[in-house]
Write a protein that holds these residues in place. Structure first.
Motif, PDB file in Angstrom:
ATOM      1  N   GLU A 194      36.991   7.367  43.330  1.00 25.67           N
ATOM      2  CA  GLU A 194      35.664   7.054  42.806  1.00 25.67           C
ATOM      3  C   GLU A 194      34.680   8.164  43.164  1.00 25.67           C
ATOM      4  N   THR A 195      33.645   8.308  42.327  1.00 31.35           N
ATOM      5  CA  THR A 195      32.571   9.244  42.673  1.00 31.35           C
ATOM      6  C   THR A 195      31.678   8.586  43.716  1.00 31.35           C
ATOM      7  N   PRO A 196      30.968   9.376  44.528  1.00 28.02           N
ATOM      8  CA  PRO A 196      30.081   8.769  45.533  1.00 28.02           C
ATOM      9  C   PRO A 196      29.047   7.824  44.925  1.00 28.02           C
ATOM     10  N   LYS A 204      34.333  17.965  43.066  1.00 30.69           N
ATOM     11  CA  LYS A 204      33.137  18.542  42.463  1.00 30.69           C
ATOM     12  C   LYS A 204      31.923  17.626  42.629  1.00 30.69           C
ATOM     13  N   ASP A 205      32.174  16.376  43.054  1.00 36.33           N
ATOM     14  CA  ASP A 205      31.100  15.380  43.053  1.00 36.33           C
ATOM     15  C   ASP A 205      30.511  15.115  44.441  1.00 36.33           C
ATOM     16  N   LEU A 206      30.923  15.870  45.448  1.00 34.93           N
ATOM     17  CA  LEU A 206      30.421  15.591  46.796  1.00 34.93           C
ATOM     18  C   LEU A 206      28.975  16.033  46.993  1.00 34.93           C
ATOM     19  N   SER A 207      28.415  16.727  45.979  1.00 32.22           N
ATOM     20  CA  SER A 207      26.989  17.051  46.042  1.00 32.22           C
ATOM     21  C   SER A 207      26.140  15.785  45.964  1.00 32.22           C
ATOM     22  N   VAL A 220      23.441   9.445  48.153  1.00 28.57           N
ATOM     23  CA  VAL A 220      24.028   8.123  48.386  1.00 28.57           C
ATOM     24  C   VAL A 220      23.938   7.721  49.854  1.00 28.57           C
ATOM     25  N   ILE A 221      24.013   8.684  50.759  1.00 29.27           N
ATOM     26  CA  ILE A 221      23.919   8.356  52.191  1.00 29.27           C
ATOM     27  C   ILE A 221      22.514   7.892  52.547  1.00 29.27           C
ATOM     28  N   SER A 222      21.507   8.419  51.847  1.00 28.12           N
ATOM     29  CA  SER A 222      20.145   7.934  52.077  1.00 28.12           C
ATOM     30  C   SER A 222      20.007   6.462  51.689  1.00 28.12           C
ATOM     31  N   LEU A 223      20.821   6.004  50.729  1.00 34.15           N
ATOM     32  CA  LEU A 223      20.833   4.588  50.343  1.00 34.15           C
ATOM     33  C   LEU A 223      21.718   3.770  51.273  1.00 34.15           C
TER      34      LEU A 223
END
Length: 484
Positions: free
Chosen positions: A362-364, A332-335, A340-343
């Motif tokens: 872990e969550t992203p 549910k947390d892949l949104s 996070v990829i921008s960081l």
């Protein structure tokens, strides 16, 4: 008497051992005596297929290095095809693939662009890292010999002959010439390797070929597809260390002879953007064919992480005919991935680490926060509080960290005008780039701008400057340097 003995031993070595060494190198490249290519081993492997598949499946759950990589190779298909096209040209081929550590240079070249050469056993990989990290002449000779399969190696004999030389000089006042320098030993290894490569290139030639009238050199020039490929990995690794120039110069000269003599195609893999300075000594009048590998785009990075999560997932149907949800579809947390990829950026090693952490539960957001914390700690340890001898000061490192925390890029010449870089500024910047704190971008062949060495360092720099205690300490140090 001693000079005569030295000449006799040298003659025996050339007549007896050099042909054996050339055969050993050829066997190393063609894998003639490799157990996995043996007929009996292949039969046993076929008979025990179920067991091997089980072991492989267990290993796959333990380490999924290839998980999700197909999306990266699809994105880099143009670079793969460009390398393959260059290898088919009749002119001598001298290719450089440059990119930061963790950008997938070796995998792109060896596993994809050179897949057919690898399967045909016409590929030699020379890794400079163990050669450069060896301590002492004997260890360096052994490391170089090990990379190409040069056997037998009498590196210990050079130490003994050095003592004989010293004793003869003490008694007669003249050296016998019995011992050989590291340079001569390396030249011997590379020359024997060139002979083996040429033999491999010509082994499929037949007397009744339509171009049988051509000489060997003319034949190799006319048939670029017959030439083996030499991949020089980690070129210029620790290139600023004492003695590194000799090793890399000899390697570049040898590669130039292979290329200009149409004996083999040569591909250099390097993290160092200043490779031209070293290679231009060997090929001063040559235009290098270059491919620069950068970080993945955000879209590719996101697909890579998702594919990594779904790697090894069982593709089964539920009783009602619908397909079972993949691990990424269950999350549910892949949104959070877009943010996070921008960081995090698109560096493959960082993306793989992120995917492993998410797969572990872990969550992203939490995974990237901990990676940024780890990056900040790494920056302090390696670039500010390191006790090792280095070519930059704490103030110079902090000045860059502070600047890059506020801006994505800094102008190269403006950085050199700062007080911290008033003395030895360019040398310090080159050393910090070599250490991967920063990345220097060029324009029209000159340094133009400075960016963080790894994408994840950008948020790490911001985190460090937000630490008021550390920031106050380093600002005081900068001020003290300006006053002093």
């Amino acid at each position: 008497m001693i000079p005569l003995l030295a000449a006799l031993v040298a003659g025996i070595t050339v007549a007896v051992f050099d042909p054996l060494r050339t055969l050993a190198i050829k066997a190393h490249i063609t894998r003639a005596f490799h157990v996995e290519d043996n007929f009996i081993w292949r039969w046993l492997k076929t008979q025990g297929e179920d067991l091997i598949d089980k072991v492989k499946s267990l290993r796959a759950h333990g380490g999924t290095d290839e998980a999700g990589m197909q999306v990266v190779w699809d994105d880099r298909r143009d670079q793969i095809e460009q390398i393959q096209a260059w290898l088919m040209e009749s002119v001598d081929t001298f290719i450089i693939v440059q990119g930061p550590r963790g950008s997938g240079k070796k995998e792109l070249v060896v596993d994809h662009a050179l897949k057919q050469k690898r399967e045909a056993h016409k590929l030699l990989i020379v890794d400079c890292k163990p050669i450069q990290e060896a301590r002492g002449d004997t260890a360096t000779i052994n490391a170089a010999a090990g990379q190409v399969g040069y056997r037998p190696v009498f590196s210990w004999f050079n130490s003994i002959s050095g003592l004989i030389d010293l004793a003869a000089q003490g008694t007669t006042g003249v050296k016998t010439g019995f011992s050989e320098t590291l340079e001569n030993q390396l030249v011997k290894i590379w020359n024997n390797t060139a002979s083996a490569l040429k033999s491999i290139a010509l082994e499929d030639r037949k007397k009744d070929d339509k171009d049988s009238s051509l000489s060997d050199d003319e034949y190799l020039e006319a048939h670029p597809e017959r030439r083996p490929v030499v991949v020089v990995d980690n070129f210029l690794h620790k290139g600023s260390d004492p003695g590194a120039e000799l090793v890399y110069d000899k390697l570049a000269e040898w590669a130039a002879r292979l290329s200009s003599g149409n004996i083999a195609h040569v591909i250099f893999l390097t993290n160092d953007v200043s490779y031209r300075k070293s290679l231009s000594k060997a090929l001063p009048d040559r235009v290098f064919r270059q491919i620069s590998l950068g970080d993945c785009s955000p879209e590719v990075a996101k697909r890579y992480v998702i594919n990594h999560l779904d790697f090894d997932a069982e593709d089964k149907e539920i009783t009602d005919g619908s397909k079972k949800l993949t691990p990424s579809q269950k999350r549910k947390d892949l949104s959070e991935l877009d943010n996070v990829i921008s960081l995090l950026g698109g560096r493959l090693t960082d993306l793989e680490f992120l995917a492993r952490r998410i797969k572990a539960g872990e969550t992203p957001n939490k995974a990237v926060k901990e990676m940024i914390d780890q990056g900040a700690s790494e920056v302090i340890k390696m670039y500010i509080n390191s006790n090792e001898s280095r070519k930059w000061t704490n103030q110079q490192a902090w000045s860059l960290i502070k600047g890059l925390a506020k801006n994505e890029a800094l102008r190269y010449n403006e950085v050199l005008l700062a007080d911290a870089f008033g003395s030895g500024g360019e040398e310090a910047l080159a050393a910090l780039e070599q250490a991967e704190l920063i990345s220097i971008q060029t324009q029209n062949g000159r340094p133009h701008s400075i960016k963080a060495g790894r994408p994840i360092y950008a948020p790490a720099f911001k985190q460090l400057t937000d630490d008021h205690v550390l920031s106050a300490k380093m600002e005081l140090s900068l001020l003290g340097q300006s006053i002093g």
